[in-house]
Design an enzyme around this catalytic site. Structure first.
Site: not given
Ligand code: IVH
Length: 692
Positions: A130, A132, A134, A243, A339, A433, A436, A451, A456
């Site tokens: 799923e 991640k 931000d 999540y 990542k 500068c 000035c 400078c 200035c």
């Molecule tokens: S699971 C034990 N699922 O990413 C469960 N985290 O870098 C741990 N995050 O602290 C988290 N999307 O704040 C999980 N689909 C997702 C996520 C997610 C973003 C964040 C979360 C975690 C951080 C770790």
């Protein structure tokens, strides 16, 4: 979540209630409003117009105000925060909020899978993948069908209670049918995010108000969690993806729903309860090779989503298997984050500006042909110093590759020399500068041209901006743009002038109504009693950052005591080396600076140390330094944990250091510390034990 017949019934009811308000029955009105919130905020499929919703909502308010005993905690009216949040209290999480292990490539994922297969004793593993998200993580507790608490992550063990702010997020339900799933209480985890659209709308609003815009949606979301005024949070139109279910307390004798047997089932359960879980965004994938393929493909289309993500999270789907694998003190062994790589783009350097900073340092800034990079438009980028330009052989007119990792400021990766047409020009560094005209100077050990004219104009303005800034005197409602404007208008020529501003003259200016002038007055007056370290930091003494300012403040009574210290005496302060001592000594032996301080004292600013460093905490007298990326705590959290326990943060490795706390990817500081036997080198987890 709602069956079709019910949706029809709700629509009929809405029509009926709008036409004949006298027929309204309070409980069904609340249900109707909740249903429409869900359609709008979770599904993004509104079924009535905003106007119609508003009419119904106003009806609710009028019924409730006529008889306040009818107000229930889950009424849609209870989202609105009328009072300001006092200081946030802290509550322990029911289950510690762990982080995730990171992976960056196929090899990392194969390695993760190998260990997981070993631990699980079965292959291939079934994963749930799923986004991640931000944003900023939160933890919610529901009890007897009601939202009872929302917390920030805090130090992972306990977080700050931010329930009233979280109630402003309309996709988070205030009540859910938990009991019908056999659950009395549960704790869930998610991420507060701001969509790209909401972010640009919000930034436009800030621009109109001449306020500083926010860097990216993540900062906008994270910065809102701990706001004092829930109304301001509501204005940001935040959203939340939920999540994870971290804790479940069943109703006595009830059988728990089988959905909890898998992660994807938990996402369905959350969805069925009315949350925006990544139910549609998640994918079940068998075997790590297929996961890798999916990650690679997904990364290409990442910018098409309406919100920012910084990777994917790969979780073993089977809950009993997750339990079998367990967790380290930092992360579960059944999940890993993949990542995404830093985003890159190419563009052309159209011109170069040389900007003069607070200390006179001249920074070359490349003005670029505007280019979209990870949701923001980049049109200028710092090139740091002359050396940097030479090393990367950057020329005017060059096509360059630029990069932005996370919310880090963009950097030039390289110039593409093969695309040169021959018209590109060498970047010539000025010798005087640009503001000035004074001769620029460079110390042998330094890379920057400076400078050295303290009068200035550019430096004066930057010094005022620094003095006013959040970490210094924190004069709110006084943005950078206003300071520049006031300076140009001759209203603000130096720091003391801040406290002598003739606010009547400002009242005619655009953006300065009665209210903002009143706010400004209060903010300026309040800043007079800021603690001493803020004043020391705000003076902008070279090499004196916030940490050093705190150390110095804790050693003196009155700021002018610093006139009496020799360089050697200054060096005996923790964290103060030869260079810093020299700079402090020079500052306090310059008549202009003493005059400035005397003037500020006569204007009523606090010049004395009132709050002595806590000597009774369990870290009293100990010096700490953090290096590398911390994964459970934010750097600032970790540091304030040390300080609130009486310890000090140093800015570099020296024999004065007691503990070096090592995060991920630690570099030279760790190597240096290894050579000093008295320094204890500890991990982040060990540090957390220390402060528990
Ligand atoms: S699971 C034990 N699922 O990413 C469960 N985290 O870098 C741990 N995050 O602290 C988290 N999307 O704040 C999980 N689909 C997702 C996520 C997610 C973003 C964040 C979360 C975690 C951080 C770790």
């Amino acid at each position: 979540m709602y069956p079709k017949e019910q949706i029809h019934a709700f629509q009929e009811l809405a029509k009926e209630y709008i036409k004949h308000p006298h027929t309204i029955e309070l409980n069904s009105l609340k249900k109707l409003l909740r249903f429409n919130e869900y359609q709008y905020y979770v599904l993004n499929e509104p079924l009535i117009s905003d106007y119609e919703y508003d009419q119904l909502y106003q009806q609710l308010l009028s019924i409730e105000s006529a008889n306040t005993s009818l107000i229930t905690p889950d009424s849609p009216s209870q989202r609105v925060g009328n009072s300001l949040n006092a200081n946030f209290t802290t509550e322990p999480h029911l289950v510690p909020m762990l982080s995730l292990e990171n992976s960056y490539n196929a090899e990392d994922l194969i390695d993760f899978d190998r260990k997981a297969v070993e631990g699980a004793g079965t292959t291939p593993l079934i994963y749930c993948v799923e986004p991640k998200f931000d944003g900023a993580s939160i933890s919610l507790v529901y009890e007897n069908d009601l939202l009872v608490r929302a917390c920030t992550r805090g130090d992972g063990i306990a977080g700050e209670v931010i329930t009233q702010n979280i109630k402003q997020i309309k996709s988070i339900p205030l009540s859910i049918p938990l009991s019908s799933f056999g659950i009395q209480q549960f704790e869930i985890r998610g991420e507060v995010i701001m969509s790209k659209d909401a972010f640009s709308v919000f930034n436009e609003k800030l621009k109109l108000k001449q306020q500083a815009t926010l860097a990216n949606p993540r900062n906008a979301a994270a910065g809102s969690l701990r706001m004092k005024d829930p109304k301001e949070v509501a204005e940001r139109n935040l959203d939340a993806f939920i999540y994870h279910i971290s804790y479940v307390l069943p109703i006595k004798g009830a059988t728990l729903t089988p959905l909890l047997q898998s992660h994807s089932g938990s996402l369905s359960l959350l969805w069925n309860l009315g949350f925006r879980s990544p139910q549609k965004e998640r994918k079940i994938i068998t075997g790590i090779q297929n996961v890798i393929n999916y990650c690679t493909e997904f990364e290409i289309g990442r910018d098409q989503l309406p919100y920012d993500i910084d990777g994917l999270v790969i979780k073993i789907d089977d809950t009993p298997l997750q339990e079998k694998l367990g967790m380290t003190s930092h992360h579960p062994r059944w999940a890993i984050a993949y990542k995404f790589k830093a985003r890159q783009a190419t563009t052309i350097i159209e011109s170069v500006e040389f900007q003069v900073g607070r200390t006179g340092a001249v920074t070359p800034v490349a003005k670029l042909q505007p280019v979209a990079l990870g949701g923001v438009t980049v049109s200028s980028i710092s090139m740091h110093n002359e050396e940097y330009i030479k090393e990367k052989d950057i020329r005017l007119g060059d096509t360059v590759i630029i990069e932005r990792a996370g919310d880090v400021i963009p950097q030039i990766v390289q110039s593409i020399s093969s695309l040169r047409k021959g018209t590109e020009k060498k970047i010539i560094f000025p010798t005087t500068c640009p503001v000035c005209n004074s001769e620029l100077e460079k110390e042998e050990s330094e890379a920057v041209w400076r400078c050295n004219n303290t009068l200035c104009k550019a430096q004066i303005v930057e010094r005022i901006i620094h003095f006013v800034s959040k970490d210094a005197m924190d004069i709110k409602s006084f943005g950078e743009a206003n300071i520049r404007k006031f300076y140009e208008l001759g209203l603000l020529q130096n720091i003391p002038a801040l406290y002598q501003l003739e606010l009547e003259k400002i009242s005619g200016l655009e953006g300065f109504g009665k209210k903002s002038i009143e706010n400004l007055k209060v903010a300026i007056a309040n800043s007079k009693s800021q603690p001493l370290y803020r004043l020391i930091y705000g003076l902008g003494i070279r090499f004196v950052g916030e940490t050093t300012a705190k150390t110095i403040a804790s050693q003196i009574h009155h700021i002018l005591d610093l006139q009496n210290f020799t360089e050697e005496q200054l060096q005996s302060f923790e964290d103060v080396g030869i260079k810093v001592a020299k700079s402090i000594f020079q500052f306090f032996h310059d008549a202009k600076n003493i005059e400035l301080l005397e003037q500020l004292a006569s204007l009523g600013l606090n010049m004395t140390q009132t709050e002595h460093a806590k000597a009774d905490g369990n870290l009293a007298g100990l010096n700490f330094l953090f290096t590398g990326t911390l994964t459970q705590l934010k750097r600032s959290e970790a540091e304030s944990n040390v300080e609130s326990r009486g310890g000090h943060i140093l800015s570099g490795v020296s024999s004065k250091l007691h503990y070096l706390v090592v995060g991920e990817d630690a570099g030279s500081k760790l190597e240096k510390a290894k050579k000093i036997a008295t320094i204890k080198i500890i991990t982040e987890a060990e540090f957390i034990d220390l402060i528990k």
